[in-house]
Design a protein around this motif. Structure first.
Motif, PDB file in Angstrom:
ATOM      1  N   MET A 179       0.853  -1.170   0.000  1.00 11.26           N
ATOM      2  CA  MET A 179       0.000   0.000   0.000  1.00 11.26           C
ATOM      3  C   MET A 179       0.903   1.240   0.000  1.00 11.26           C
ATOM      4  SD  MET A 179      -2.887   1.232   2.777  1.00 11.26           S
ATOM      5  CE  MET A 179      -3.756  -0.289   2.789  1.00 11.26           C
ATOM      6  N   GLY A 180       0.604   2.191  -0.879  1.00 11.52           N
ATOM      7  CA  GLY A 180       1.398   3.403  -0.971  1.00 11.52           C
ATOM      8  C   GLY A 180       1.179   4.313   0.218  1.00 11.52           C
ATOM      9  N   GLN A 181       2.092   5.256   0.357  1.00  8.94           N
ATOM     10  CA  GLN A 181       2.021   6.151   1.505  1.00  8.94           C
ATOM     11  C   GLN A 181       0.766   7.021   1.480  1.00  8.94           C
ATOM     12  OE1 GLN A 181       5.419   8.767   2.057  1.00  8.94           O
ATOM     13  NE2 GLN A 181       5.448   8.169   4.203  1.00  8.94           N
ATOM     14  N   ALA A 182       0.359   7.471   0.291  1.00  6.29           N
ATOM     15  CA  ALA A 182      -0.855   8.292   0.187  1.00  6.29           C
ATOM     16  C   ALA A 182      -2.083   7.490   0.618  1.00  6.29           C
ATOM     17  CB  ALA A 182      -1.018   8.800  -1.241  1.00  6.29           C
ATOM     18  N   ALA A 183      -2.124   6.223   0.261  1.00  3.12           N
ATOM     19  CA  ALA A 183      -3.248   5.363   0.645  1.00  3.12           C
ATOM     20  C   ALA A 183      -3.268   5.156   2.161  1.00  3.12           C
ATOM     21  CB  ALA A 183      -3.162   4.021  -0.071  1.00  3.12           C
ATOM     22  N   LYS A 184      -2.091   5.033   2.779  1.00  2.00           N
ATOM     23  CA  LYS A 184      -2.018   4.871   4.235  1.00  2.00           C
ATOM     24  C   LYS A 184      -2.500   6.131   4.944  1.00  2.00           C
ATOM     25  CE  LYS A 184       1.748   1.528   4.359  1.00  2.00           C
ATOM     26  NZ  LYS A 184       3.142   1.272   4.755  1.00  2.00           N
ATOM     27  N   VAL A 185      -2.139   7.284   4.405  1.00  2.00           N
ATOM     28  CA  VAL A 185      -2.579   8.553   4.990  1.00  2.00           C
ATOM     29  C   VAL A 185      -4.100   8.661   4.902  1.00  2.00           C
ATOM     30  CG1 VAL A 185      -2.513  11.069   4.742  1.00  2.00           C
ATOM     31  CG2 VAL A 185      -0.398   9.745   4.592  1.00  2.00           C
ATOM     32  N   LEU A 186      -4.657   8.332   3.751  1.00  2.00           N
ATOM     33  CA  LEU A 186      -6.107   8.379   3.564  1.00  2.00           C
ATOM     34  C   LEU A 186      -6.809   7.386   4.495  1.00  2.00           C
ATOM     35  CD1 LEU A 186      -8.497   9.578   2.064  1.00  2.00           C
ATOM     36  CD2 LEU A 186      -8.156   7.856   0.286  1.00  2.00           C
ATOM     37  N   GLN A 187      -6.237   6.211   4.654  1.00  2.00           N
ATOM     38  CA  GLN A 187      -6.812   5.209   5.553  1.00  2.00           C
ATOM     39  C   GLN A 187      -6.817   5.716   6.998  1.00  2.00           C
ATOM     40  OE1 GLN A 187      -4.654   1.510   5.723  1.00  2.00           O
ATOM     41  NE2 GLN A 187      -6.344   0.428   6.692  1.00  2.00           N
ATOM     42  N   LEU A 188      -5.730   6.364   7.426  1.00  2.00           N
ATOM     43  CA  LEU A 188      -5.662   6.928   8.775  1.00  2.00           C
ATOM     44  C   LEU A 188      -6.706   8.025   8.942  1.00  2.00           C
ATOM     45  CD1 LEU A 188      -4.357   7.219  11.563  1.00  2.00           C
ATOM     46  CD2 LEU A 188      -2.679   8.756  10.509  1.00  2.00           C
ATOM     47  N   PHE A 189      -6.865   8.867   7.925  1.00  2.00           N
ATOM     48  CA  PHE A 189      -7.865   9.944   7.944  1.00  2.00           C
ATOM     49  C   PHE A 189      -9.262   9.359   8.154  1.00  2.00           C
ATOM     50  CE2 PHE A 189     -10.787  12.793   5.637  1.00  2.00           C
ATOM     51  CZ  PHE A 189     -10.526  13.994   6.287  1.00  2.00           C
ATOM     52  N   ARG A 190      -9.586   8.336   7.401  1.00  2.00           N
ATOM     53  CA  ARG A 190     -10.903   7.689   7.523  1.00  2.00           C
ATOM     54  C   ARG A 190     -11.072   7.015   8.886  1.00  2.00           C
ATOM     55  NH1 ARG A 190     -10.875   4.989   1.543  1.00  2.00           N
ATOM     56  NH2 ARG A 190     -11.578   6.833   0.394  1.00  2.00           N
ATOM     57  N   THR A 191     -10.033   6.357   9.353  1.00  2.00           N
ATOM     58  CA  THR A 191     -10.090   5.684  10.645  1.00  2.00           C
ATOM     59  C   THR A 191     -10.318   6.690  11.773  1.00  2.00           C
ATOM     60  OG1 THR A 191      -8.611   3.941   9.859  1.00  2.00           O
ATOM     61  CG2 THR A 191      -8.819   4.177  12.230  1.00  2.00           C
ATOM     62  N   LEU A 192      -9.638   7.820  11.713  1.00  2.00           N
ATOM     63  CA  LEU A 192      -9.831   8.857  12.733  1.00  2.00           C
ATOM     64  C   LEU A 192     -11.276   9.362  12.733  1.00  2.00           C
ATOM     65  CD1 LEU A 192      -6.503  10.839  12.443  1.00  2.00           C
ATOM     66  CD2 LEU A 192      -7.434   9.880  14.543  1.00  2.00           C
ATOM     67  N   HIS A 193     -11.849   9.554  11.545  1.00  2.00           N
ATOM     68  CA  HIS A 193     -13.230  10.024  11.482  1.00  2.00           C
ATOM     69  C   HIS A 193     -14.212   8.961  11.971  1.00  2.00           C
ATOM     70  CE1 HIS A 193     -13.145  14.108  10.023  1.00  2.00           C
ATOM     71  NE2 HIS A 193     -12.171  13.785   9.201  1.00  2.00           N
ATOM     72  N   ARG A 194     -13.962   7.700  11.672  1.00  2.00           N
ATOM     73  CA  ARG A 194     -14.841   6.633  12.183  1.00  2.00           C
ATOM     74  C   ARG A 194     -14.766   6.544  13.706  1.00  2.00           C
ATOM     75  NH1 ARG A 194     -12.683   3.344   7.691  1.00  2.00           N
ATOM     76  NH2 ARG A 194     -14.167   3.599   5.998  1.00  2.00           N
ATOM     77  N   THR A 195     -13.562   6.642  14.234  1.00  2.00           N
ATOM     78  CA  THR A 195     -13.381   6.603  15.680  1.00  2.00           C
ATOM     79  C   THR A 195     -14.065   7.798  16.327  1.00  2.00           C
ATOM     80  OG1 THR A 195     -11.282   5.440  15.423  1.00  2.00           O
ATOM     81  CG2 THR A 195     -11.661   6.551  17.531  1.00  2.00           C
ATOM     82  N   ARG A 196     -13.941   8.962  15.718  1.00  2.00           N
ATOM     83  CA  ARG A 196     -14.596  10.172  16.216  1.00  2.00           C
ATOM     84  C   ARG A 196     -16.100   9.962  16.312  1.00  2.00           C
ATOM     85  NH1 ARG A 196     -17.492  14.136  13.362  1.00  2.00           N
ATOM     86  NH2 ARG A 196     -17.061  13.075  11.421  1.00  2.00           N
ATOM     87  N   GLN A 197     -16.686   9.341  15.285  1.00  2.00           N
ATOM     88  CA  GLN A 197     -18.133   9.111  15.277  1.00  2.00           C
ATOM     89  C   GLN A 197     -18.566   8.142  16.372  1.00  2.00           C
ATOM     90  OE1 GLN A 197     -18.633   7.923  11.204  1.00  2.00           O
ATOM     91  NE2 GLN A 197     -19.104  10.010  10.533  1.00  2.00           N
ATOM     92  N   GLN A 198     -17.741   7.164  16.678  1.00  2.00           N
ATOM     93  CA  GLN A 198     -18.073   6.206  17.740  1.00  2.00           C
ATOM     94  C   GLN A 198     -17.890   6.813  19.124  1.00  2.00           C
ATOM     95  OE1 GLN A 198     -15.476   2.936  17.032  1.00  2.00           O
ATOM     96  NE2 GLN A 198     -16.575   2.211  15.230  1.00  2.00           N
ATOM     97  N   VAL A 199     -16.767   7.500  19.318  1.00  2.00           N
ATOM     98  CA  VAL A 199     -16.416   8.020  20.640  1.00  2.00           C
ATOM     99  C   VAL A 199     -17.330   9.156  21.068  1.00  2.00           C
ATOM    100  CG1 VAL A 199     -14.605   9.227  21.921  1.00  2.00           C
ATOM    101  CG2 VAL A 199     -14.021   7.265  20.511  1.00  2.00           C
ATOM    102  N   PHE A 200     -17.676  10.044  20.136  1.00  2.00           N
ATOM    103  CA  PHE A 200     -18.466  11.219  20.480  1.00  2.00           C
ATOM    104  C   PHE A 200     -19.919  11.116  20.008  1.00  2.00           C
ATOM    105  CE2 PHE A 200     -14.064  12.932  19.966  1.00  2.00           C
ATOM    106  CZ  PHE A 200     -13.822  13.131  21.308  1.00  2.00           C
ATOM    107  N   LYS A 201     -20.411   9.889  19.860  1.00  2.00           N
ATOM    108  CA  LYS A 201     -21.787   9.675  19.430  1.00  2.00           C
ATOM    109  C   LYS A 201     -22.740  10.397  20.385  1.00  2.00           C
ATOM    110  CE  LYS A 201     -23.322   5.539  19.924  1.00  2.00           C
ATOM    111  NZ  LYS A 201     -23.613   4.121  19.782  1.00  2.00           N
ATOM    112  N   ASN A 202     -23.783  11.005  19.837  1.00  2.00           N
ATOM    113  CA  ASN A 202     -24.795  11.747  20.602  1.00  2.00           C
ATOM    114  C   ASN A 202     -24.261  13.031  21.240  1.00  2.00           C
ATOM    115  OD1 ASN A 202     -26.667   9.713  20.000  1.00  2.00           O
ATOM    116  ND2 ASN A 202     -26.075   8.546  21.811  1.00  2.00           N
TER     117      ASN A 202
END
Length: 104
Positions: free
Chosen positions: A1-24
């Protein structure tokens, strides 16, 4: 996996975690969204592979910290907070023991 793809994956993971942690909690959801986006935008033009790896390590650490350490609290009364832990934070609270206890 290229570095740009890893950065994008981290970006998405952070947003998914944000949605779970701060739900409601719309205020915390929005603040976290803005902070994540600002950090990625401010480092968008970074070209040094070493610096990119360092920034990705920081992002991964933040995601882990959010996922494993943040518990929501709801004000229920004047001086009372109700904690709302996520199911993945609830661990069995039994100390580890090498030797089983003997029943008498």
């Amino acid at each position: 996996m290229g570095q740009a793809a890893k950065v994008l994956q981290l970006f998405r993971t952070l947003h998914r975690t944000r949605q779970q942690v701060f739900k409601n909690d719309p205020r915390a959801l929005e603040a976290a969204r803005i902070k994540i986006n600002e950090e990625f935008k401010s480092n968008k033009s970074e070209t040094s592979p070493k610096k990119i790896e360092e920034l990705m390590k920081i992002g991964s650490d933040v995601e882990l910290l959010l996922r494993t350490s943040v518990i929501q609290g709801i004000h229920t009364d004047h001086n009372t907070l109700k904690l709302v832990p996520r199911k993945d934070l609830l661990l069995e609270n039994v100390p580890y023991c090498d030797t089983p206890t003997q029943k008498l």
